[in-house]
Design an enzyme around this catalytic site. Structure first.
Site, PDB file in Angstrom:
ATOM      1  N   ARG A  34      12.993  18.807  55.884  1.00  0.00           N
ATOM      2  CA  ARG A  34      14.065  20.361  55.703  1.00  0.00           C
ATOM      3  C   ARG A  34      14.089  20.971  57.165  1.00  0.00           C
ATOM      4  O   ARG A  34      14.719  21.939  57.254  1.00  0.00           O
ATOM      5  CB  ARG A  34      14.213  20.427  54.332  1.00  0.00           C
ATOM      6  CG  ARG A  34      14.496  19.943  53.534  1.00  0.00           C
ATOM      7  CD  ARG A  34      14.405  19.957  52.427  1.00  0.00           C
ATOM      8  NE  ARG A  34      15.726  19.248  51.356  1.00  0.00           N
ATOM      9  CZ  ARG A  34      15.806  19.379  49.892  1.00  0.00           C
ATOM     10  NH1 ARG A  34      14.693  19.814  49.373  1.00  0.00           N
ATOM     11  NH2 ARG A  34      16.216  18.047  49.378  1.00  0.00           N
ATOM     12  N   ASP A  70      11.904  23.292  46.972  1.00  0.00           N
ATOM     13  CA  ASP A  70      13.429  23.114  47.172  1.00  0.00           C
ATOM     14  C   ASP A  70      14.244  24.283  47.409  1.00  0.00           C
ATOM     15  O   ASP A  70      15.779  23.501  47.389  1.00  0.00           O
ATOM     16  CB  ASP A  70      13.979  22.709  45.111  1.00  0.00           C
ATOM     17  CG  ASP A  70      13.132  21.289  44.838  1.00  0.00           C
ATOM     18  OD1 ASP A  70      12.395  20.367  46.346  1.00  0.00           O
ATOM     19  OD2 ASP A  70      13.141  20.833  43.869  1.00  0.00           O
ATOM     20  N   ARG A  76       9.588   8.029  52.514  1.00  0.00           N
ATOM     21  CA  ARG A  76       8.742   8.926  52.103  1.00  0.00           C
ATOM     22  C   ARG A  76       7.895   8.724  51.649  1.00  0.00           C
ATOM     23  O   ARG A  76       7.732   7.799  51.211  1.00  0.00           O
ATOM     24  CB  ARG A  76       9.975   9.701  50.973  1.00  0.00           C
ATOM     25  CG  ARG A  76      11.004  10.589  51.484  1.00  0.00           C
ATOM     26  CD  ARG A  76      12.162  10.455  50.297  1.00  0.00           C
ATOM     27  NE  ARG A  76      10.725  12.073  49.883  1.00  0.00           N
ATOM     28  CZ  ARG A  76      11.549  12.735  48.395  1.00  0.00           C
ATOM     29  NH1 ARG A  76      12.669  12.298  47.948  1.00  0.00           N
ATOM     30  NH2 ARG A  76      11.082  14.303  48.271  1.00  0.00           N
ATOM     31  N   ARG A 105      12.718  13.728  32.647  1.00  0.00           N
ATOM     32  CA  ARG A 105      12.028  13.639  31.999  1.00  0.00           C
ATOM     33  C   ARG A 105      12.565  13.266  31.031  1.00  0.00           C
ATOM     34  O   ARG A 105      11.176  12.523  30.147  1.00  0.00           O
ATOM     35  CB  ARG A 105      10.812  15.151  32.137  1.00  0.00           C
ATOM     36  CG  ARG A 105       9.965  15.208  33.841  1.00  0.00           C
ATOM     37  CD  ARG A 105       9.502  16.818  33.466  1.00  0.00           C
ATOM     38  NE  ARG A 105       8.402  16.928  35.048  1.00  0.00           N
ATOM     39  CZ  ARG A 105       8.506  16.478  36.497  1.00  0.00           C
ATOM     40  NH1 ARG A 105       9.802  16.603  36.304  1.00  0.00           N
ATOM     41  NH2 ARG A 105       7.976  16.457  36.938  1.00  0.00           N
ATOM     42  N   LYS A 162      10.577  15.722  51.973  1.00  0.00           N
ATOM     43  CA  LYS A 162      11.945  15.435  50.945  1.00  0.00           C
ATOM     44  C   LYS A 162      12.721  14.900  51.676  1.00  0.00           C
ATOM     45  O   LYS A 162      12.627  13.562  51.840  1.00  0.00           O
ATOM     46  CB  LYS A 162      12.403  16.894  51.290  1.00  0.00           C
ATOM     47  CG  LYS A 162      11.395  17.909  50.576  1.00  0.00           C
ATOM     48  CD  LYS A 162      10.674  17.545  49.270  1.00  0.00           C
ATOM     49  CE  LYS A 162       9.845  18.669  48.745  1.00  0.00           C
ATOM     50  NZ  LYS A 162       9.400  18.471  47.263  1.00  0.00           N
ATOM     51  N   SER A 176       2.139  19.037  43.932  1.00  0.00           N
ATOM     52  CA  SER A 176       2.878  18.640  43.721  1.00  0.00           C
ATOM     53  C   SER A 176       3.033  18.339  42.410  1.00  0.00           C
ATOM     54  O   SER A 176       2.288  17.359  41.617  1.00  0.00           O
ATOM     55  CB  SER A 176       2.879  16.930  44.274  1.00  0.00           C
ATOM     56  OG  SER A 176       3.630  16.100  44.376  1.00  0.00           O
ATOM     57  N   GLN A 217       5.134  15.973  40.863  1.00  0.00           N
ATOM     58  CA  GLN A 217       5.142  14.255  41.328  1.00  0.00           C
ATOM     59  C   GLN A 217       4.247  13.935  40.736  1.00  0.00           C
ATOM     60  O   GLN A 217       3.677  12.676  40.270  1.00  0.00           O
ATOM     61  CB  GLN A 217       6.295  14.116  41.980  1.00  0.00           C
ATOM     62  CG  GLN A 217       7.701  14.583  42.244  1.00  0.00           C
ATOM     63  CD  GLN A 217       8.302  14.173  43.271  1.00  0.00           C
ATOM     64  OE1 GLN A 217       7.960  13.465  44.133  1.00  0.00           O
ATOM     65  NE2 GLN A 217      10.406  14.160  43.177  1.00  0.00           N
TER      66      GLN A 217
HETATM   67  C1  S3P Z   1       9.842  17.726  41.639  1.00  0.00           C
HETATM   68  C2  S3P Z   1       8.916  18.004  42.080  1.00  0.00           C
HETATM   69  C3  S3P Z   1       8.955  18.694  44.091  1.00  0.00           C
HETATM   70  C4  S3P Z   1      10.656  19.094  43.941  1.00  0.00           C
HETATM   71  C5  S3P Z   1      11.525  18.226  43.134  1.00  0.00           C
HETATM   72  C6  S3P Z   1      11.489  17.877  41.995  1.00  0.00           C
HETATM   73  C7  S3P Z   1       9.581  17.401  40.099  1.00  0.00           C
HETATM   74  O1  S3P Z   1       8.842  17.849  44.898  1.00  0.00           O
HETATM   75  O2  S3P Z   1      10.897  18.950  45.302  1.00  0.00           O
HETATM   76  O3  S3P Z   1      13.221  18.259  43.639  1.00  0.00           O
HETATM   77  O4  S3P Z   1      10.992  16.847  39.206  1.00  0.00           O
HETATM   78  O5  S3P Z   1       8.710  17.179  39.567  1.00  0.00           O
HETATM   79  P1  S3P Z   1       7.051  17.846  44.899  1.00  0.00           P
HETATM   80  O6  S3P Z   1       5.765  17.793  42.960  1.00  0.00           O
HETATM   81  O7  S3P Z   1       7.015  16.289  45.825  1.00  0.00           O
HETATM   82  O8  S3P Z   1       6.695  18.890  45.464  1.00  0.00           O
END
Ligand code: S3P
Length: 427
Positions: free
Chosen positions: A345, A314, A122, A27, A341, A167, A169
């Site tokens: 996993r 994670d 993915r 970020r 992931k 999520s 992300q």
């Molecule tokens: C992350 C969000 C998570 C995490 C990833 C990093 C991030 O993924 O598993 O390692 O920095 O926003 P998801 O948003 O897909 O759960």
């Protein structure tokens, strides 16, 4: 193929200072790129994933350099990004691909994101679908995979989007695209995931009956600033569990992220009886951080239930290792996200524990493991997944004759110095 071997140390002792948190680092790089002018980032993660973020923003016209552990980022600002001369390669990094998709969705030119073999397996529809509500068009391989072509909207519309997957992300991709319009866009979040994007951009939000309404608009476009990135709490998890499990250990990990949306694994380990305390707490860029002190403890398993998953997702591989050595059976449910992931996993954990002789039960959304007699000298597979590799390195430390892990160099994805860090605290 490279194979690493780990043998049981007598004790874990000492202090560790870890490179910057990977999520916050991504970020800081992306937000510095959005801001017109010079930003600086101290203690940026050394993870290979960060090189992916840096190289993608440099293709958009952002310049960066490193001196005395401080990155300087010089950006023309989002309004003057240049059309890249090539595809944007996100490597192994899901966070780069998905957060960048949010930024690219509001640019006036076409771009394409690619990735390595694992990232190309993915799902991307999860960001394409909400981002297309802004008016942007997407073309993805098999409708859901990289390469992902992003075609500018004729006119951008503000978006109100309720997350269907917890999520960070997806949430961040929508919030970043929201920065492209004066009108307010909003993300509605029922189960909270990590909140670094909201905190670092200073986004305004309301909370009603546990539901969060997070707003974004061009008003929140970042200005150039100086970031200090606290140490990576997810990288710390492997050393925390080693110290808990090896009798007589005491470990201090300095200046790590203590954001409550990231410390879920510590809360859970404490419920299991772990002696872990937070010391010396501070704040930087609206993010809490401090030291964690860990002393070896007798652990008792407590099931990991679905509502806990987003804040410890994670760390499930390393929590399974802690669970193996704890009293009772280890069980996790509601964690189907683990299947998408860097590797599947759930399948990777089942494969490696079964190979060691552990009794495993597999569910669509989790697994259960029972402690049993373990085969001598197992050789585990990393599945080219850094967190699987590091979890089985710690597991190997706990086995009488140690163990080996194949394709171990994937640890560079999040912590290229893993072996060095371990040697600093095992003497
Ligand atoms: C992350 C969000 C998570 C995490 C990833 C990093 C991030 O993924 O598993 O390692 O920095 O926003 P998801 O948003 O897909 O759960």
């Amino acid at each position: 193929m490279n194979r690493a071997e780990f043998k049981s140390p007598k004790v874990i002792k000492g202090e560790l200072t870890l490179p910057g948190d990977k999520s916050i680092s991504h970020r800081a790089v992306l937000f510095s790129a959005l801001a017109k002018g010079e930003s600086s980032i101290q203690n940026l993660s050394r993870a290979e994933d960060l090189q992916s973020s840096l190289s993608c923003v440099s293709a958009l016209g952002v310049e960066y350099g490193l001196k005395n552990d401080i990155y300087t980022i010089n950006s023309p600002g989002i309004k003057a990004f240049r059309r890249p001369g090539h595809e944007l390669y996100a490597g192994n990094s899901g966070t780069t691909a998905r957060l960048l998709a949010g930024i690219l969705a509001i640019l006036p030119f076409e771009t394409t994101i690619t990735g390595d073999e694992s990232l190309s397996r993915r799902p991307m529809k999860r960001v394409m679908q909400p981002l297309s509500l802004f008016g942007t068009r997407f073309e993805a391989a098999e409708g859901d995979r990289l390469p992902l072509k992003i075609i500018p909207a004729i006119k951008l519309n503000p978006v109100r989007y309720e997350l269907s997957v917890a999520s960070a992300q997806i949430k961040s991709a929508v919030l970043l695209a929201g920065l492209g319009l004066e009108e307010k866009s909003q993300v509605i979040e029922k189960i909270q995931s990590r909140n670094h994007t909201e905190r670092m951009l200073g986004l305004q939000f309301a909370e009603l009956n546990g539901i969060r309404f997070i707003n974004s608009s061009s008003e929140y476009l970042p200005e150039p600033t100086s970031y200090f990135i606290p140490g990576d709490i997810s990288t710390a998890a492997f050393f925390v569990v080693a110290a808990l499990l090896i009798p007589g250990s005491e470990l201090l990990i300095k200046n790590v992220t203590l954001n409550p949306t990231r410390t879920g694994y510590i809360t859970h380990l404490k419920k299991m009886g772990a002696d872990i305390s937070f010391e010396n707490q501070k704040t930087s860029a609206n993010e809490p951080y401090g030291d964690i002190l860990v002393r070896s403890s007798d652990l008792k398993n407590v099931p990991i239930t679905p509502e806990l998953i987003p804040n410890l997702i994670d760390e499930i591989p390393i929590l399974a290792v802690a669970g193996y050595f704890a009293e009772g059976d280890f069980e996790v449910r509601g964690a189907e996200e683990l299947r998408v992931k860097e590797s599947d996993r759930i399948a990777a954990l089942i494969h490696n524990f079964t190979l060691a002789g552990v009794e495993m039960e597999e569910f669509k959304d989790g697994f259960k493991l029972q402690r049993g007699t373990v085969r001598a000298n197992p050789i585990f597979e990393s599945f080219h997944d850094h967190r699987i590799a590091m979890a089985f390195a710690i597991y190997s430390l706990l086995l009488a004759d140690g163990g080996k892990i194949d394709n171990f160099d994937c640890v560079k994805i999040s912590n290229p110095e893993f072996i060095n860090h371990l040697s600093l605290i095992t003497g």
